[in-house]
Design an enzyme around this catalytic site. Structure first.
Site: not given
Length: 402
Positions: A131, A139, A196, A225-226, A238, A308
């Protein structure tokens, strides 16, 4: 070092030739510049090349056992930066591995060694994903490029430049899939996806999603996504399963627009969110056959459909989604080609999912032809990214652009 470099270059050239990965000159020209907003960018793979790739993938899948087909549709995850431990984890034949923050070592050289260790079968490397959106969701070290929070207010060319640099960074690490393009949009600053998203309205988001897709597909398989869009469904998936009453016609005119643009721009993967458009299907989109039909039949998506993180369904607290194996089987049956498990995953989780998918296919509760179709799409993408990586690895000293 020089001999090793020559050997790697020769192997890379041979692999690229064997895979038959054909890139059109028109697509290459569009990839290096800002994408046109007046038309659909050319596909990066020619029709004949795509058909050949699919035929090779289908032949490979037909040689697999049911258990091997089940393994190739699972993308697993465990924490750690020990290359030997991660290689051992991948020896079960999983189709992919997603790197999270706990997998990223201190240096790029160490990361390259780690990603190389994930390949057990050099003839069919796994999909290695990350990601790397930039900004809030990063990351990898060294991504100081502009991200969505600023890009949504800048000219579209800035998105092209940022994601060209980001795609280069990801590819240099030996990663072949970036779950990095957020095609959701919202104008609500209070939404968890606002920071985002690449736009605050359908048209602005669509331009930037297309630009990000074209830029990254030079280097890696990019993902939208998503799906079908978090912006219309309040709440954070989440921790819950967000829901909206938005109907299909309103969706087509709003939330669908950036996804359609990204699909037309050549995105290799489409990630399904754990969110429900109750007027279309009360199930989460990740488990909804209807939403998979819409993506394939209405939007023309032909790539790999990926869930996901299925661990998020567990985190929702809904008892209907308390079993990751049941969720995995349902996801493949609904039309996903690749199931992703991160939250709550351990060394045994992926193996249990593989066994459950294989058992369902053998019992007929998961149609065997659906598993074969999913495995074929994943294997085709594995072959495609292997060829792209071979071309990329010829350049030892490539640097990000921008």
């Amino acid at each position: 070092m020089e001999n090793r470099r020559r050997g790697r270059t020769a192997s890379a050239l041979a692999l690229a030739a064997v895979m038959g990965f054909f890139v059109s000159s028109a697509a290459t020209a569009s990839a290096v510049g800002a994408p046109s907003t007046s038309g659909i960018p050319e596909s990066t793979v020619s029709t004949s090349g795509s058909e050949l790739l699919t035929a090779r993938a289908k032949a490979r899948v037909q040689e697999m056992t049911v258990a091997e087909q089940a393994a190739t549709v699972v993308m697993g995850h465990v924490a750690g930066t020990d290359p030997s431990a991660l290689r051992s984890y991948m020896e079960s034949g999983l189709g992919g591995f997603i790197l999270m923050g706990a997998n990223i070592p201190a240096t790029e050289a160490e990361l390259q060694a780690l990603t190389a260790a994930l390949t057990v079968d050099p003839g069919l490397p796994p999909l290695i994903a990350v990601d790397q959106e930039g900004g809030f969701v990063s990351r990898l070290h060294g991504d100081g490029f502009p991200a969505s929070l600023s890009l949504k207010g800048l000219p579209v060319a800035e998105t092209s430049a940022a994601f060209t640099a980001r795609g280069s960074l990801v590819a240099r690490a030996g990663i072949t899939v970036n779950f990095g393009t957020v095609a959701d949009y919202t104008d609500d600053p209070g939404s968890f996806i606002h920071g985002r998203a690449l736009g605050t309205d359908p048209a602005a988001a669509a331009e930037r999603v297309a630009a990000a897709t074209v830029a990254q597909e030079q280097f890696v398989a990019s993902t939208l996504k998503h799906f079908p869009g978090h912006g219309a469904a309040p709440g954070d998936s989440h921790h819950a399963i967000p829901s909206t009453t938005m109907g299909i016609e309103e969706w087509r005119a709003t939330a669908a627009v950036p996804f359609a643009a990204g699909i037309d721009a050549g995105a290799s993967l489409l990630m399904y969110g754990h969110l429900a458009y109750a007027a279309v299907d009360p199930l989460p989109a990740s488990l909804s056959p209807r939403w998979h039909e819409i993506a394939r039949d209405e939007l023309g998506f032909t790539g790999v459909a990926v869930t996901d993180d299925l661990g998020m369904l567990l985190s929702s607290g809904d008892p209907a989604y308390a079993d990751p194996v049941t969720n995995a089987v349902a996801a493949i049956a609904a039309g996903n080609d690749l199931v992703l498990m991160i939250a709550g995953s351990d060394a045994q989780t992926a193996g249990s999912m593989v066994a459950g998918i294989a058992a369902a296919a053998e019992a007929g509760t998961l149609p065997p032809e659906r598993l074969e179709e999913a495995a074929t799409r994943v294997v085709a993408l594995r072959m495609q990214t292997a060829a792209a990586t071979a071309r990329w690895s010829i350049c030892d000293d490539c640097e990000p652009v921008g």
